[in-house]
Structures are given as C-alpha cells and as structure tokens.
Design a protein around this motif. Structure first.
Motif, short mmCIF file in Angstrom:
data_model
loop_
_atom_site.label_atom_id
_atom_site.label_comp_id
_atom_site.label_asym_id
_atom_site.label_seq_id
_atom_site.Cartn_x
_atom_site.Cartn_y
_atom_site.Cartn_z
N VAL A 174 -27.98 59.27 40.65
CA VAL A 174 -27.15 58.96 41.81
C VAL A 174 -26.29 57.73 41.50
N THR A 175 -26.87 56.74 40.82
CA THR A 175 -26.12 55.55 40.47
C THR A 175 -24.94 55.90 39.57
N VAL A 176 -25.15 56.69 38.54
CA VAL A 176 -24.08 57.09 37.64
C VAL A 176 -23.05 57.93 38.40
N LEU A 191 -20.58 64.59 35.80
CA LEU A 191 -21.90 63.98 35.65
C LEU A 191 -22.76 64.69 34.59
N PRO A 192 -22.82 66.04 34.56
CA PRO A 192 -23.63 66.70 33.53
C PRO A 192 -23.20 66.34 32.11
N ALA A 193 -21.90 66.16 31.90
CA ALA A 193 -21.41 65.82 30.56
C ALA A 193 -21.90 64.42 30.16
N PHE A 194 -21.95 63.49 31.13
CA PHE A 194 -22.44 62.14 30.83
C PHE A 194 -23.94 62.17 30.56
N GLU A 195 -24.67 63.02 31.29
CA GLU A 195 -26.10 63.16 31.04
C GLU A 195 -26.36 63.68 29.63
N LEU A 197 -24.66 63.10 27.08
CA LEU A 197 -24.40 62.00 26.15
C LEU A 197 -25.48 60.92 26.21
N GLY A 198 -26.42 61.07 27.14
CA GLY A 198 -27.47 60.07 27.28
C GLY A 198 -27.13 58.97 28.26
N ILE A 199 -26.05 59.13 29.03
CA ILE A 199 -25.65 58.13 30.01
C ILE A 199 -26.14 58.61 31.37
N SER A 200 -27.34 58.16 31.75
CA SER A 200 -27.95 58.70 32.96
C SER A 200 -28.47 57.63 33.90
N SER A 201 -28.17 56.37 33.62
CA SER A 201 -28.63 55.30 34.50
C SER A 201 -27.64 54.15 34.48
N GLU A 202 -27.83 53.21 35.41
CA GLU A 202 -26.95 52.04 35.45
C GLU A 202 -27.09 51.21 34.17
N ALA A 203 -28.32 51.17 33.62
CA ALA A 203 -28.53 50.42 32.38
C ALA A 203 -27.72 51.02 31.24
N PRO A 213 -13.24 47.70 24.37
CA PRO A 213 -12.48 48.79 24.99
C PRO A 213 -12.06 49.88 24.01
N GLY A 214 -11.64 49.48 22.81
CA GLY A 214 -11.21 50.47 21.82
C GLY A 214 -12.36 51.35 21.36
N VAL A 215 -13.54 50.75 21.23
CA VAL A 215 -14.73 51.52 20.83
C VAL A 215 -15.10 52.51 21.92
N ARG A 216 -15.05 52.06 23.18
CA ARG A 216 -15.35 52.96 24.30
C ARG A 216 -14.38 54.13 24.32
N LYS A 217 -13.09 53.82 24.16
CA LYS A 217 -12.07 54.86 24.22
C LYS A 217 -12.27 55.88 23.10
N ASP A 218 -12.52 55.39 21.88
CA ASP A 218 -12.75 56.30 20.76
C ASP A 218 -13.97 57.18 21.00
N PHE A 219 -15.04 56.59 21.55
CA PHE A 219 -16.28 57.33 21.82
C PHE A 219 -16.04 58.45 22.82
N PHE A 220 -15.40 58.12 23.95
CA PHE A 220 -15.18 59.13 24.99
C PHE A 220 -14.18 60.20 24.54
N GLU A 221 -13.18 59.81 23.78
CA GLU A 221 -12.23 60.81 23.27
C GLU A 221 -12.92 61.77 22.31
N ARG A 222 -13.82 61.26 21.47
CA ARG A 222 -14.52 62.11 20.52
C ARG A 222 -15.50 63.05 21.22
N GLU A 223 -16.20 62.53 22.24
CA GLU A 223 -17.25 63.30 22.86
C GLU A 223 -16.79 64.14 24.05
N LEU A 224 -15.75 63.71 24.74
CA LEU A 224 -15.38 64.36 26.00
C LEU A 224 -14.00 65.00 26.01
#
Length: 244
Positions: A174-176, A191-195, A197-203, A213-224
């Motif tokens: 619910v938090t995510v 939400l299922p796509a984030f789950e 990837l292992g992103i399922s909690s606020e932590a 920011p560049g690392v985040r962008k590269d990660f999400f572009e590669r995975e999503l």
C-alpha cells in the motif's frame, strides 16, 4: 540450414511424443532439468546439443533477463519459427513440433530471471537503513512513548511473491502504491512491475532514492522500458528525487 546432428536425435522411427498437459508443463518448467530430459525422451548428450543450439540463439534474439511472458511477442514468434526450421528433424518426433522448445526456453528464462531478481532483492535487503524506534509526541501524557519498529527480515522468495495479487497487498505494498499515485501522471497501475523488481516497501523506495539520478534513470529504462513510457520514467525519477 538445419543442424546436421539432428538426425541422431530423431531415432525413434515414426513414434510421436504428445505435448504434456498444462499442469504437467508447469511442473516441468519449475522442476529440475532431468525431468525435462525424460519428458522429451532424449539422451543426455542429445539434450545438451539441442540446449546449446537453443540457448545460443536465445541470447542473440531474446531478452534473457525476462520471463517468457515478458518477451516481445513478435520476436518470440520469430524465435519459434527459427527453431522449427533449424531443428526440424529433431522436432518431427513430437506431435506438437514446438512444445520442447517452449518448455526448455521457459525453464531457461525463468531460472535466469528468478536468479537475477532474487539477487537484486537480497542486495536491497542489505542496503536497507537500520530500523529505528518511532517516538510518539501527540500529547503530554504520551510524550516519550514509542512504537515498536516494523518487522524486519528479507522479502518472500520470488516464487511466492510473483503470485501475490497486487491488490491483496500488505501494508508495504500500500505504501509503494500510494507513492506511485503521487507521480504525475499516476503510475500506480504499474505496482506489479515494481514488485517484480523487488521494490515492495518504503524501505526499498528509500534505497532506490539514494542512487544518483542518472543511475536511477538508467535502471528504470533498462527494466521498465516497454512497459512504461519515457515520460512516466522521467516523472518517476523526479518524484523519487523529491522524497524526504
């Protein structure tokens, strides 16, 4: 051009081997390789030869870090056409000429993808910040009282986690989901796509937010990329940067 070694793989005369039932197919996909060899009714050397041909081409054509249902349909269809032609002699012993290809490649992709995503979840678990006691100061009588920290421990294995219904979610989900709703445009339906990837909690979100920011962008572009648009990914990256 058909592989010359295929002739040795089709030495069962005119007997054909039927496709496993859906339930049997699922068990074979998630089971050990030895069960697949028995279902295909081939020797270990022949299986290893066919496996190498399929894997070598899969690496060139498919995304080997995604499940079979996440592959681009047109590319998957081209891969199956290639396999039917390349392995025509070997596949002639099966009533449905493509089920051995579907079975082994789904097994192969599932094994690789589970391993990659499970490793990512393990890494996130190690990077999670230490859980702290939350002080409650809502009134003078309650000042100094505290709430216990949220339960720790690693997330469930991917084999179980993948089958959790997105909206039968726990508090972390619910938090995510609430965070994804704050992105403009709203991307909570991902939400299922984030789950996955292992992103399922606020932590988990805090860990991802700590990346550059560049690392985040590269990660999400590669995975999503392919699921989310470039605009949605950029909006997500900006919102993560705004997290407190």
């Amino acid at each position: 051009m058909q592989h010359q070694g295929n002739e040795s793989a089709a030495g069962d005369g005119h007997r054909t081997i039927p496709r496993p039932t859906p339930a049997e197919f699922r068990k074979l996909v998630s089971g050990p390789q030895e069960n697949i060899i028995r279902a295909m009714d081939v020797s270990q050397p022949v299986f290893e030869e066919i496996k190498k041909i399929l894997c070598d081409q899969a690496v060139m054509m498919l995304d080997c870090e995604r499940f079979i249902h996440e592959q681009v349909p047109d590319i998957w269809a081209i891969y199956l056409d290639w396999a039917r032609e390349e392995l025509a002699s070997f596949l002639s012993k099966y009533t449905d000429a493509q089920w051995p290809v579907e079975l082994y490649i789904e097994h192969y992709l599932s094994k690789k993808t589970y391993a990659k995503r499970h490793a990512f979840r393990a890494k996130i678990t190690k990077l999670r910040p230490a859980l702290k006691t939350v002080c409650v100061k809502s009134s003078a009588s309650e000042r100094g009282a505290s709430l216990p920290a949220a339960p720790g421990g690693p997330p469930p294995p991917y084999e179980d986690h993948d089958f959790v219904q997105p909206h039968a979610a726990n508090d972390d989900n619910v938090t995510v989901e609430n965070f994804l709703k704050t992105v403009h445009p709203d991307i909570s339906h991902f939400l299922p796509a984030f789950e996955e990837l292992g992103i399922s909690s606020e932590a988990d979100l805090v860990v991802v937010r700590s990346w550059a920011p560049g690392v985040r962008k590269d990660f999400f572009e590669r995975e999503l990329m392919g699921k989310m648009s470039a605009l949605q990914i950029q909006a997500l990256n900006i919102k993560l940067g705004e997290m407190n």
